[in-house]
Structure formats: structure tokens, C-alpha cells
Design an enzyme around this catalytic site. Structure first.
Site, short mmCIF file in Angstrom:
data_model
loop_
_atom_site.label_atom_id
_atom_site.label_comp_id
_atom_site.label_asym_id
_atom_site.label_seq_id
_atom_site.Cartn_x
_atom_site.Cartn_y
_atom_site.Cartn_z
N HIS A 64 -1.77 4.38 -1.54
CA HIS A 64 -1.72 5.83 -1.78
C HIS A 64 -1.42 6.11 -3.25
O HIS A 64 -0.24 6.26 -3.63
CB HIS A 64 -0.63 6.47 -0.91
CG HIS A 64 -0.99 6.53 0.53
ND1 HIS A 64 -1.71 7.57 1.07
CD2 HIS A 64 -0.75 5.67 1.55
CE1 HIS A 64 -1.89 7.36 2.36
NE2 HIS A 64 -1.31 6.20 2.68
N GLU B 141 -1.75 8.72 -4.88
CA GLU B 141 -1.23 10.08 -5.14
C GLU B 141 0.28 10.10 -5.34
O GLU B 141 0.80 10.97 -6.03
CB GLU B 141 -1.65 11.04 -4.02
CG GLU B 141 -1.02 10.81 -2.64
CD GLU B 141 -1.80 9.84 -1.76
OE1 GLU B 141 -2.49 8.96 -2.30
OE2 GLU B 141 -1.69 9.96 -0.52
N CYS C 199 -6.62 5.04 1.73
CA CYS C 199 -6.05 4.42 2.93
C CYS C 199 -7.03 4.53 4.10
O CYS C 199 -8.05 3.87 4.10
CB CYS C 199 -4.67 5.00 3.21
SG CYS C 199 -3.64 3.85 4.12
#
Ligand code: GLN
Length: 543
Positions: free
Chosen positions: A518, A520, A381
Site C-alpha cells: 500500500h 498510499e 494490493c
């Protein structure tokens, strides 16, 4: 089978790991073949954690449907493996917001609107609503600590639910602390007794008590707690501190916790298949090497702010059979002068997401250092945006290139604010309304991304179209696409109509990837995210 509800409350103090406990119980019940969902009820007044400071509150976890939620939902997804949504997280603020909106609309027909029954009814509706896909079990975690004023409406609602849903369909679990007094050399049960007393004074008798402690509780101690707290002796469990959070489901299993829950709620008693968890823990405790990853960020001293990121890196390590050492590098202190000293010895560099200009120049330095020194780099990001700005300044020769977030009148806004884009989720044009409240203007949630053949991203994912979660306002400015590509930056992931750039890579580099989303949030211990897996692999090759 009717959905069974398991309520998890916490006592004595916060940070006992209620979220992990709820998630681990969820994992165990799921491994028994049951369909499980989890919900978090947060007593604070903020409507959602979207605008809360990650220093204070930790990471904002983003779901596919674009909800900004509590970080515990990240644990739920990682442990139970089901995607969370807005309805998995309510706050007092969101409940009150609904009640007040109804009141303004005249829905209460002039009646006096009160905490009981109006607020509590709204809470009960939210709780029942989480089991919308015929789940066998819904685990409801109540945030905060029993005794907090603001948690009372939630506790009252779950108290009422026992009779609404039927005794056999409800189980209350209370997590408390049993401190070890070093001077006396013993574990103390008094705080637990007080906490349970507090809970009982509001009408909730816990069925199970989970005791967080440094060491295992003896049978004698469990007996004492059972006696004072009015539960059966086999309803008291140890929750011993662990080094590795992924051991928790196994530790609870060894205590017999899921067995007891299954009996209490009359759940079909299939034996859990825990081989994947055992395999995970075994791999983690026998690493075949170690990689050192530098995280160049702003909240370097607060790991909670990067919770999912931290976990995703660990998952990437698991799939490469290495342990991952995280080195937090303060972006604000990093400069061209001290970069080689501050970044030396790192096998990989990661620049995570973030907001605000503070530390950005340091993040740009970090990505330039990784680019020119052939160090595996992963920009997420804001991290991708920094890498793009660095590339523009130092490769494209645009010294004043910047994100218009930081310098609104930069001559080269290579990262800029789009005001209109096509949303493939809703299949409609979206406009960014800068006058609306913060949070409402972001690109949030899951968006499709198509991957270009022959790129590192395409290779990592092994498929040509993926969905990833977003939380940002600014985008890559496609006016610069052509010159970036000519200079060696591939736009390896884009929206299906190619108007939004989702992934960039540098070709002449071992592994240099930046993504606008993102990743993650979607990484799980048993299914590490492909980009994290490949980033760690590249770092391992570099170590
Ligand atoms: N501040 C940047 C934006 O809004 C990046 C946000 C982030 O990293 N989540 O686009």
C-alpha cells in the site's frame, strides 16, 4: 527539555476534525524546529481497528511495524512527517487487554483491580511512553466526544497527568462547534459553554478553546466564550471550515495558535518556517490542468475508507501541477458490456485494496479495459491481484485463473496463500497460522522490495531497494512467473530473495503498474509517493 504534553479533546459532536487539528498543530510546532510526536487514544473496546468495517470506521492505517491503526495516524504522518508505530495508538480495548492479562498473571497480587487506579495508570503509562525519543512535544488526541461514558477513563488519566507532569508541562485544548444559525444570522456559543462545563465537571479546565465554525469568530464572541468558559480572551481561536485541508496549519498560524501554545508551554519561540506549506497550498490553488482518475472500488460511497489513497492522489497531482478529480466507480456494477460507458473519459484507472469477492469481477474488467485501451492503470494490493488474474485469463489463456481467496479450488491459483515465507524484517521464517484470529494471519507492515533495472517502478523510485507497507494474506504465485514474463508482464519488484512478488508491470503499455503493498500510506504532501507521482504524470500525458 522535558517533554511537554498537549491534550486535544473534542466536544459537542464528532467529526469536527480533531485529528486534522492535532496534526496541524503538530506541523506548526515542528516547523518551529521542535521534535514532535502524536498519539491517538480511542475509547472503543476493539483492541485495534483491524477488524472494524471501513464503512463504519474508515480506513485502517498501517504503520511500519505492522500496527493496524486509526486513520488519524495517517494525518499525523502526512502533517508532521514522522513515522507512526503501535505505541502511537491505543484503544480502551488494548488498555483493558493489558490490565486483564496482568490480572490473570497475578501481577496485582490479589488486589481488587479497578478503573481508577489500574486502568488509568495503564493509560498514563501509554501516554508517557509515546515520548520515548526525547520529543519536545507530545500531542495526545482523545477520540470521541466529551460526555461519552466510554471516554471517562482517558479523561481522568489526562486530568491526573497535569499534577504528575507539572502544570507548566501540560496544556489542554478543547475543540468545539460554534454553529451558525442562519435564521438568526448569528453564531451560537451555548454548545461550547455546555461542552466546557462538562469537561470542567470532570476536573479539566481547558487552556485553549478551538471553535470550529462556518465563519470567523469576532473578538466580541471570543470574549464571550472566554468569559463563560473561564479562559483568557486570546485563548479562544477560530477553526473555520476550509476547502483544502492542507490550509489548516496556515489558518491556525494566522490565528496565532502556535504562538499561544509556545508561550503557555514555554517552548523555545523560534519563528515557524512555513514556506513549504505556503508553496503546497499555492500549487494546489493554481493547477495547470486537471486529470480524471477513476477509482474502481467497493466502498465507493464512503471516501473515509480510502483516506490515504485519496490524499496520495492529491499529492501526485501537486507534483505534476494538476488537480485530480476522483470519480468513484462501483465495481459491482461494472461489466464487460458497460465498461466503455462507465470508464469513458477517465485519464487513469485505479483499483484499490480490498477484501472479499464482491466487486472483484468488476475490478478485473476495469484492469482489462485499462490494459487493452492503453489507459494508465494503478492496481494496489487487491487491485494488483485483479490485474494479474485478468492477465492470466485473457493473455495467458487460463480462463479459470483466480485468487484462491475467491475460488479455493481454482485450477490456476495465480494468486494464492503462502504458508511459509522468509521475513527480512525479523530475519526469520514466518508461517501463516490459519487457526489464529483474523488479523493475526496477515502480512502486515514494512517489507523490503528490490527493483528490477529498466522498469517503470525502478525509474519512478530512483533507487534499487525500497521499503513498503503491507496488509494482505494472498500473494502472487511464482509458479506462474516464467509464463507471465514471457507474455509481457514484468515482475519489477520482489522480496530480496525473490520469493515474493511485490510489483508487476505490463511492458507494452504507457503505464500499467500493480503493487502488492500500500504505497498510499507513505505518501506525504511535500514528498508525494513516486508511484502516485508517476501514475498521475502518465494520466496527465493521456488527458
Ligand atoms: N484480499 C487480498 C488479500 O488478503 C487483498 C488485501 C488488500 O487489498 N489489502 O491478499
Amino acid at each position: 527539555m522535558k517533554t511537554k504534553f498537549l491534550f486535544v479533546t473534542g466536544g459537542v459532536l464528532s467529526s469536527l476534525g480533531k485529528g486534522l487539528a492535532a496534526a496541524s498543530i503538530g506541523a506548526l510546532l515542528k516547523s518551529r524546529g521542535l521534535k514532535v510526536t502524536i498519539q491517538k487514544l480511542d475509547p472503543y473496546i476493539n483492541v485495534d481497528p483491524g477488524t472494524m468495517n471501513p464503512f463504519q470506521h474508515g480506513e485502517v492505517f498501517v504503520t511500519d511495524d505492522g500496527a493496524e491503526t486509526d486513520l488519524d495516524l495517517g494525518h499525523y504522518e502526512r502533517y508532521v512527517g514522522v513515522p507512526m508505530a503501535q505505541y502511537n495508538n491505543y484503544t480502551s480495548g488494548s488498555i483493558y487487554h493489558t490490565v486483564i492479562t496482568k490480572e490473570r498473571r497475578g501481577d496485582y497480587l490479589g488486589g481488587t483491580v479497578q478503573v481508577i487506579p489500574h486502568v488509568t495508570d495503564e493509560i498514563k503509562k501509554a501516554i508517557r511512553g509515546v515520548a520515548r525519543h526525547d520529543e519536545d512535544v507530545a500531542i495526545i488526541e482523545i477520540g470521541g466526544t466529551v460526555g461519552d461514558i466510554e471516554g471517562l477513563p482517558f479523561l481522568e488519566a489526562i486530568r491526573q497527568l497535569r499534577s504528575d507532569l507539572g502544570k507548566e508541562n501540560v496544556c489542554y485544548i478543547h475543540l468545539t462547534l460554534v454553529p451558525y444559525m442562519r435564521a438568526a444570522g448569528e453564531l451560537k456559543t451555548k454548545p461550547t459553554q455546555h461542552s466546557v462545563k462538562e469537561l470542567r465537571s470532570i476536573g479539566i479546565q481547558p487552556d485553549l478553546i478551538l471553535c470550529r465554525s462556518e465563519v470567523e469568530l469576532s473578538d466580541e464572541l471570543k470574549g464571550k466564550i472566554a468569559l463563560f468558559c473561564n479562559v483568557e480572551q486570546d485563548a479562544v481561536f477560530s477553526a473555520v471550515d476550509l476547502d483544502n485541508i492542507y490550509e489548516l496549519p496556515l489558518a491556525f498560524y494566522n490565528e496565532g495558535l502556535d504562538q499561544k501554545i509556545a508561550i503557555m508551554l514555554r517552548l523555545p519561540a523560534k519563528n515557524p518556517s512555513l514556506a513549504p506549506w505556503q508553496h503546497l497550498v499555492q500549487t494546489q490553488s493554481n493547477p495547470q490542468g486537471r486529470v480524471k482518475i477513476g477509482i474502481v472500488g467497493k466502498y465507493v460511497d464512503l471516501k473515509e475508507a480510502y483516506k490515504s489513497l485519496h490524499e496520495a492522489l492529491i499529492h501526485g497531482g501537486v507534483s505534476n501541477m494538476v488537480s485530480v478529480e476522483l470519480v468513484y466507480v462501483s465495481a459491482e456494477e461494472l461489466s464487460t458490456e458497460n465498461a466503455s460507458a462507465m470508464l469513458q473519459g477517465l485519464d487513469g484507472i485505479l483499483v484499490p485494496g480490498g477484501f472479499g469477492y464482491r466487486g472483484v469481477e468488476g475490478k478485473i474488467v476495469a484492469s482489462g479495459y485499462a490494459r487493452t485501451h492503453g489507459i494508465p492503470f494503478f492496481g494496489i494490493c487487491l487491485g494488483m491481484q485483479c490485474a494479474v488474474v485478468e492477465f492470466a485469463r485473457n493473455v495467458l489463456g487460463l480462463p479459470e485463473a483466480n485468487s484462491s481467496e475467491f475460488v479455493p479450488d481454482t485450477p490456476d491459483p495465480i494468486i494464492y496463500l503462502m504458508t511459509e515465507w522468509y521475513d527480512f524484517r525479523t530475519q526469520s521464517m514466518q508461517t501463516r497460522d490459519e487457526t489464529s484470529e483474523k488479523g493475526g494471519t496477515m502480512r502486515l507492515g514494512s517489507y523490503p522490495c528490490q527493483l528490477k533495472e529498466g522498469t517503470k517502478a525502478r525509474e519512478a523510485y530512483g533507487e534499487s531497494r525500497v521499503e513498503e507497507r503491507h496488509r494482505h494474506r494472498y500473494e502472487f504465485n511464482t509458479d506462474y512467473s516464467r509464463i507471465c514474463q514471457e507474455a509481457g508482464m514484468v515482475l519489477s519488484g520482489t522480496s530480496p530473495d525473490e520469493t515474493l512478488v511485490e510489483i508487476v508491470e505490463i511492458t507494452d503499455h504507457p503505464w500499467f503498474v500493480g503493487c502488492q503493498f500500500h504505497p498510499e500510506f507513505k505518501s506525504r504532501p511535500m514528498q508525494p509517493h513516486p508511484l502516485f507521482r508517476e501514475f498521475i504524470r502518465a494520466a496527465k500525458d493521456n488527458s
